[in-house]
Design a protein around this motif. Structure first.
Motif, PDB file in Angstrom:
ATOM      1  N   LEU A   1       0.832  -1.214   0.000  1.00 24.03           N
ATOM      2  CA  LEU A   1       0.000   0.000   0.000  1.00 24.03           C
ATOM      3  C   LEU A   1       0.863   1.259   0.000  1.00 24.03           C
ATOM      4  O   LEU A   1       0.581   2.220  -0.726  1.00 24.03           O
ATOM      5  CB  LEU A   1      -0.939  -0.011   1.208  1.00 24.03           C
ATOM      6  CG  LEU A   1      -2.099  -0.993   1.056  1.00 24.03           C
ATOM      7  CD1 LEU A   1      -2.853  -1.149   2.357  1.00 24.03           C
ATOM      8  CD2 LEU A   1      -3.046  -0.541  -0.053  1.00 24.03           C
TER       9      LEU A   1
ATOM     10  N   VAL B   1       2.217   1.765  -3.429  1.00 26.46           N
ATOM     11  CA  VAL B   1       1.178   2.287  -4.325  1.00 26.46           C
ATOM     12  C   VAL B   1       0.979   3.789  -4.062  1.00 26.46           C
ATOM     13  O   VAL B   1       0.876   4.595  -4.987  1.00 26.46           O
ATOM     14  CB  VAL B   1      -0.149   1.526  -4.152  1.00 26.46           C
ATOM     15  CG1 VAL B   1      -1.276   2.221  -4.895  1.00 26.46           C
ATOM     16  CG2 VAL B   1      -0.003   0.097  -4.646  1.00 26.46           C
TER      17      VAL B   1
ATOM     18  N   THR C   1       1.590   6.779  -6.601  1.00 32.81           N
ATOM     19  CA  THR C   1       0.478   7.681  -6.923  1.00 32.81           C
ATOM     20  C   THR C   1       0.947   9.134  -6.878  1.00 32.81           C
ATOM     21  O   THR C   1       0.670   9.922  -7.780  1.00 32.81           O
ATOM     22  CB  THR C   1      -0.670   7.492  -5.912  1.00 32.81           C
ATOM     23  OG1 THR C   1      -1.086   6.147  -5.958  1.00 32.81           O
ATOM     24  CG2 THR C   1      -1.844   8.400  -6.238  1.00 32.81           C
TER      25      THR C   1
ATOM     26  N   TYR D   1      -7.162  16.374  -7.275  1.00 30.23           N
ATOM     27  CA  TYR D   1      -6.788  15.036  -7.757  1.00 30.23           C
ATOM     28  C   TYR D   1      -6.300  14.177  -6.596  1.00 30.23           C
ATOM     29  O   TYR D   1      -6.781  13.066  -6.381  1.00 30.23           O
ATOM     30  CB  TYR D   1      -5.704  15.142  -8.829  1.00 30.23           C
ATOM     31  CG  TYR D   1      -5.038  13.820  -9.134  1.00 30.23           C
ATOM     32  CD1 TYR D   1      -5.649  12.892  -9.961  1.00 30.23           C
ATOM     33  CD2 TYR D   1      -3.820  13.479  -8.563  1.00 30.23           C
ATOM     34  CE1 TYR D   1      -5.064  11.663 -10.216  1.00 30.23           C
ATOM     35  CE2 TYR D   1      -3.222  12.258  -8.807  1.00 30.23           C
ATOM     36  CZ  TYR D   1      -3.847  11.353  -9.637  1.00 30.23           C
ATOM     37  OH  TYR D   1      -3.265  10.126  -9.876  1.00 30.23           O
TER      38      TYR D   1
ATOM     39  N   SER E   1      -8.862  13.049  -4.088  1.00 30.69           N
ATOM     40  CA  SER E   1      -9.805  11.993  -4.429  1.00 30.69           C
ATOM     41  C   SER E   1      -9.123  10.668  -4.737  1.00 30.69           C
ATOM     42  O   SER E   1      -9.774   9.632  -4.650  1.00 30.69           O
ATOM     43  CB  SER E   1     -10.726  12.424  -5.576  1.00 30.69           C
ATOM     44  OG  SER E   1      -9.990  12.991  -6.621  1.00 30.69           O
ATOM     45  N   VAL E   2      -7.838  10.661  -5.068  1.00 26.74           N
ATOM     46  CA  VAL E   2      -7.188   9.392  -5.385  1.00 26.74           C
ATOM     47  C   VAL E   2      -6.339   8.880  -4.229  1.00 26.74           C
ATOM     48  O   VAL E   2      -6.364   7.705  -3.881  1.00 26.74           O
ATOM     49  CB  VAL E   2      -6.325   9.545  -6.666  1.00 26.74           C
ATOM     50  CG1 VAL E   2      -5.499   8.305  -6.908  1.00 26.74           C
ATOM     51  CG2 VAL E   2      -7.221   9.815  -7.857  1.00 26.74           C
TER      52      VAL E   2
ATOM     53  N   PRO F   1      -8.492   7.692  -0.369  1.00 23.04           N
ATOM     54  CA  PRO F   1      -9.064   6.366  -0.084  1.00 23.04           C
ATOM     55  C   PRO F   1      -8.004   5.305   0.158  1.00 23.04           C
ATOM     56  O   PRO F   1      -8.152   4.463   1.060  1.00 23.04           O
ATOM     57  CB  PRO F   1      -9.893   6.055  -1.326  1.00 23.04           C
ATOM     58  CG  PRO F   1      -9.556   7.073  -2.333  1.00 23.04           C
ATOM     59  CD  PRO F   1      -8.993   8.244  -1.633  1.00 23.04           C
ATOM     60  N   ILE F   2      -6.902   5.366  -0.619  1.00 23.45           N
ATOM     61  CA  ILE F   2      -5.857   4.350  -0.451  1.00 23.45           C
ATOM     62  C   ILE F   2      -5.172   4.534   0.906  1.00 23.45           C
ATOM     63  O   ILE F   2      -4.853   3.572   1.604  1.00 23.45           O
ATOM     64  CB  ILE F   2      -4.839   4.408  -1.610  1.00 23.45           C
ATOM     65  CG1 ILE F   2      -5.572   4.290  -2.946  1.00 23.45           C
ATOM     66  CG2 ILE F   2      -3.819   3.302  -1.477  1.00 23.45           C
ATOM     67  CD1 ILE F   2      -4.690   4.433  -4.162  1.00 23.45           C
TER      68      ILE F   2
ATOM     69  N   LEU G   1      -7.302   3.116   3.606  1.00 21.16           N
ATOM     70  CA  LEU G   1      -7.185   1.655   3.578  1.00 21.16           C
ATOM     71  C   LEU G   1      -5.924   1.221   4.319  1.00 21.16           C
ATOM     72  O   LEU G   1      -5.935   0.290   5.128  1.00 21.16           O
ATOM     73  CB  LEU G   1      -7.128   1.201   2.111  1.00 21.16           C
ATOM     74  CG  LEU G   1      -7.318  -0.280   1.837  1.00 21.16           C
ATOM     75  CD1 LEU G   1      -8.717  -0.695   2.239  1.00 21.16           C
ATOM     76  CD2 LEU G   1      -7.073  -0.579   0.370  1.00 21.16           C
TER      77      LEU G   1
END
Lengths: 137, 169, 645
Positions: free
Chosen positions: C358, C361, C365, C390, C393-394, C397-398, C401
């Protein structure tokens, strides 16, 4: 009771000697004001290094803020305002890039990576299980 | 096969390296205009010199330059003599007196000379927004068929003119 | 005279850095003990000359030596003395010298401890640091010397330091930030040394762990300070802008966080060996990438340094040599490692693997968002901007998590965890989290995302305490002796995880519960914002050491009681004739009152921005907790004992 009277007195004094400040920009509704805030936060000042319209003090940012304000009060939709800005200043003014085939990787890349990541996770776990089972035999 | 996996980071980095190399030395400030390939937007503006209302019907037949200027703008002072020289060599210039007042603007043209075939007053900067202008001076090149083909931000001088003039046809 | 000595001492340091890079490696391949042992003195010599160069530059600033070009560009005789000192790193050349200084400080620290490492590994680690130093010192000397003179036309006075940088924040933010991401060079050097010597077992991970934890703590502090500085100095109350330069410091932090966790697995269990090496390279590469992005002029940012093409080419070449070289070495050597240890799906290894995936990622990102405009431009697709909307919103959430899993990880045991134990703790916490956050959201009418984030916060807090309680209540001894027995490492982790939760509370509440107003105010006017009454008393002119200012006075009342007097200023700096807004704020545990002067309007009216920022301090409080957690982890007794000091 006395304190209540004092409070009223204070309030009256305040009202008589002070004026309430008004907003620099007035809106016909709260919704319009919220829309304005979010638009000027997401539009980039075309002249500045890297600032949105809300934060920039440059002349063009002031003009464009006024333009956004006017268009909102004229009943234009958010999309119409965005299109208006893009037609004049290009996609560059959008801090939230529009979805298109060219920005596909930008918007979905992270989630594709996430999917790849989970695939790797599962495969590592499965391989480990196989190895352990092998070791037990 | 497993061996090859370990080359993935190197490969990804090489692509990045090429990308960076391509971008080096480019002017990251340079901003192409969104109006390139389009005609000059509609306008109704008062002429600085004659007080009549002009529209795009009144624009000269191309090719010509549209120059945004203002008496408040220091770079416009520097640019002015060069514009005079351009006008003398037969280049057609349309001036937009951008976010300015009438009296000082008229005085400016009297004192420094007038390089423009026509000068329009854009006191509120609305036409400037329609043209995607972010300040002054800015100069647009309009070609023979009335299409905007180039935009230059900042003053016009010998160096920037070399770039501009190629578009003027 | 002095500046020439400064220049000369930098050349000497380059000389020693070069030998440091070469001699121990020759010694390693030739098996020559004498050459290997030269690494230690060479490191100290290199560091001494860099330090001397830095001192001489500082002296040039403090003594107003405007014959030095860099001093004349970044200082002024009127500048207060503490800013004269921090102005040393106020521009490109000086901040690069600070980079080199900090790199040599880290190298010396490693050299100091080098006897605790195996005889052939230590010198190789120092040699790798020498390679990095050689690169940066030559960049400094050949393209960006801070000692260039303006003789004989010495200016009477200097151009002054950028007013934005005349602030306490700038004194401390860059050194801490550089301590952080230059510090990752140590983990990098350990990883490369492991690849060169082929000792890719768990031991390198144990040596690298405290160094990584220290750097991570510094970087956390640096980023926190930067955010705090931007908040009060830039005048519009933002605390993070997703600006490319901020992202450049955030990416090494994300990757460094992954590295911290991955090193733990590799050390304790001997798994993910090649991945951890890659991560160490990746983390430091991101630090280098940040340096490249800030100094090459390829990106537009508020913070970018003025740049010229030669510098860009030089630093790109440096980037390609260091990163490309180490990735090539990795590709060739890492394939030989195999681990035979296995673990189950509920083991701590699995949770940490998930953490690493994660975080990777998330790093990619941020990298994607930062570089996308560049890619777009290079492909001729035009200019675009990728900004806060941007990332919000991207990325968000990650990240949420990640935090969900972050809370569960500590409860797990190495190899395998009993699923039942895990489930019970999780279900209880889940219920508590959803219920408490649900009540809060119901009371305050927050949005769905706010509810989700609050639930994550409570989830993290509940599970952290559950875990602690499980650990101290097991066994026969009392709670307090057990609690004192738990290692510092564990408390560091707990503190850092709770810090994340605290930061999230701040981020969340400041975005959903803050009020802002842009008002037209004349002296005597009042405004009512979020239950606070602000009264504008008037303006006075004040004269600072190198500026003049309009200073406003605002009094804030709550329920009729005065709570704060605020003095926002509008400063005009003499040397640069630049106007700066100096916001005034009243800091509080649950809210900040923030007033800044905008433009002067007609008459005696002013545009005034007033904000009431909810829980904004928590953002940095969490950052400080994370930093403290990192330090605790770095100071764990285990490292000292095993390192044999």
């Amino acid at each position: 009771m006395i304190s209540f009277r004092l409070l009223v007195l204070c309030l009256l004094l305040n009202l008589s000697s002070f004026a309430w400040a008004e907003e620099v920009m007035s809106f016909s509704s709260d919704l319009n004001q919220i829309r304005y805030q979010s638009l000027v936060n997401e539009l980039r000042c075309p002249k500045c290094q890297n600032q949105n319209l809300a934060d920039s003090g440059s002349g063009i940012a002031v003009d464009l803020r006024e333009q956004v304000h006017q268009m909102i009060e004229d009943g234009k939709s958010d999309q119409e305002i965005v299109d208006y800005m893009v037609a004049r200043y290009g996609e560059f003014v959008l801090y939230r890039p529009q979805h298109s085939s060219a920005t596909f990787l930008l918007w979905y890349g992270p989630f594709i990576l996430l999917a790849i990541g989970f695939t790797i996770f599962v495969s590592v776990i499965v391989r480990n299980r196989k190895r352990r089972n092998g070791a037990r035999l | 096969m497993r061996k090859l996996l370990f080359f993935i980071p190197l490969a990804a980095f090489s692509i990045l390296g090429v990308l960076f190399f391509l971008q080096l030395g480019k002017d990251s400030q340079y901003m192409p205009s969104a109006l390139i390939g389009k005609t000059v937007p509609d306008f109704n503006l008062v002429s600085l010199l004659s007080d009549e209302i002009l529209t795009q019907e009144d624009l000269p037949n191309g090719p010509f330059l549209i120059n945004f200027w203002g008496t408040w703008c220091p770079a416009c002072h520097i640019e002015h003599p060069y514009l005079m020289a351009l006008a003398q060599s037969g280049i057609t210039l349309v001036g937009i007196d951008y976010k300015d007042e009438k009296a000082p603007a008229q005085r400016w043209l009297v004192e420094k000379g007038n390089p423009y075939q026509m000068v329009l007053m854009d006191e509120m900067g609305r036409f400037g927004i329609d043209m995607g202008v972010t300040g002054a001076p800015e100069t647009f090149v309009v070609n023979r068929s009335g299409i905007i083909v180039y935009r230059h931000q900042g003053e016009i001088n010998e160096q920037s003119w070399q770039q501009l003039k190629g578009y003027l046809k | 005279m002095f500046p020439e000595i400064g220049h000369f001492s930098l050349i000497l340091s380059l000389f020693f850095a070069f030998f440091l890079a070469v001699v121990p490696l020759i010694g390693y391949w030739a098996g020559n003990r004498f050459l290997l042992e030269a690494a230690r003195p060479l490191t100290f010599l290199m560091s001494f000359w860099v330090f001397l160069g830095f001192m001489i530059l500082s002296f040039a600033f403090l003594s107003d030596d405007f014959s030095v070009l860099y001093v004349s560009q970044n200082s002024n005789s009127q500048l207060p003395i503490w800013y004269k000192f921090s102005a040393v790193w106020g521009g490109h050349e000086g901040s690069l010298l600070l980079w080199a200084l900090i790199l040599s400080a880290w190298s010396s620290a490693v050299a100091f401890k080098v006897r605790t490492l195996p005889e052939d590994t230590g010198p190789v680690v120092l040699a790798i640091l020498g390679v990095v130093s050689t690169g940066f010192l030559s960049f400094l000397i050949f393209t960006s010397s801070p000692f260039v003179r303006l003789l004989p036309d010495t200016p009477v006075d200097g151009g002054d330091l950028n007013p934005l940088l005349q602030d306490f924040g700038l004194i401390v933010h860059p050194p801490m930030l550089y301590m952080g991401y230059v510090g990752f060079s140590v983990a990098f050097a350990f990883a490369i040394a492991a690849l060169i010597t082929g000792n890719l077992n768990a031991s390198w991970a144990r040596w690298a762990r405290p160094w990584t934890a220290f750097s991570w703590a510094f970087l956390t502090l640096g980023i926190t300070l930067g955010s705090w500085w931007a908040y009060y100095e830039l005048g519009w109350g933002g605390w993070w802008f997703w600006d490319p330069v901020e992202n450049a410091s955030f990416m090494p932090w994300l990757a460094g966080t992954a590295l911290l966790h991955s090193l733990a697995v590799t050390e304790k269990r001997g798994v993910f060996k090649s991945w951890t090496v890659l991560l160490a390279i990746f983390t430091f590469s991101l630090s280098l990438l940040g340096t490249f992005l800030v100094r090459s002029g390829v990106l537009t940012s508020v913070h970018a340094f003025a740049s010229d093409p030669t510098r860009g080419i030089f630093i790109l070449a440096l980037l390609i040599l260091l990163v490309g070289g180490s990735l090539l070495l990795y590709a060739v050597r890492a394939g030989q490692v195999r681990s035979n240890v296995s673990f189950g799906a509920t083991g701590r290894e699995a949770w940490l693997l998930l953490n690493n995936i994660l975080l990777t990622v998330l790093t990619l990102t941020v990298l994607l968002g930062t570089l996308y405009p560049l890619i777009f431009d290079a492909l001729g697709l035009g200019k675009i901007s990728v900004g806060a909307p941007y990332f919000n919103s991207v990325f968000t959430p990650i990240a949420l998590l990640l935090m969900v899993f972050m809370a569960v990880g500590p409860l797990s045991k190495w190899h395998n965890t009993k699923l039942k134990v895990l489930l019970v703790s999780c279900l209880v916490s889940l219920f508590l989290a959803v219920f408490v956050s649900g009540v809060l959201v119901y009371l305050y009418e927050f949005t769905v995302l706010a509810w989700l984030s609050l639930a994550v916060v409570f989830w993290v807090v509940c599970l952290s305490f559950t875990d602690w309680f499980n650990k101290v209540s097991a066994g026969t001894k009392g709670i307090i002796p057990r609690a004192r027995q738990l290692p510092r490492n564990y408390y560091g982790m707990l503190l850092a995880h709770l810090g994340m939760a605290v930061t999230l509370v701040g981020i969340l509440l400041v975005s959903v519960n803050s009020k802002e107003s842009m008002l037209r105010m004349s002296p005597g006017d009042k405004a009512n914002i979020a239950g606070y009454e602000f009264q504008f008393d008037g303006l006075s002119h004040v004269k600072g050491p190198n500026y003049i200012a309009d200073k406003g006075q605002f009094i804030a009342y709550k329920n009729g009681h005065q709570v704060a007097v605020l003095h926002p200023e509008k400063r005009l700096f003499n040397a640069r004739q630049q106007v700066m807004t100096e916001a005034a704020l009243d800091a509080g545990f649950t809210r900040d009152l923030y007033v800044s002067l905008g433009e002067k309007l007609e008459g005696d009216a002013w545009g005034v921005r007033i904000y009431v920022k909810s829980f904004v301090r928590w953002i940095w409080l969490g950052g400080l907790m994370m930093m403290a957690g990192g330090l605790l982890a770095a100071l764990d007794k285990r490292y000292r004992r095993k390192a044999g000091v």
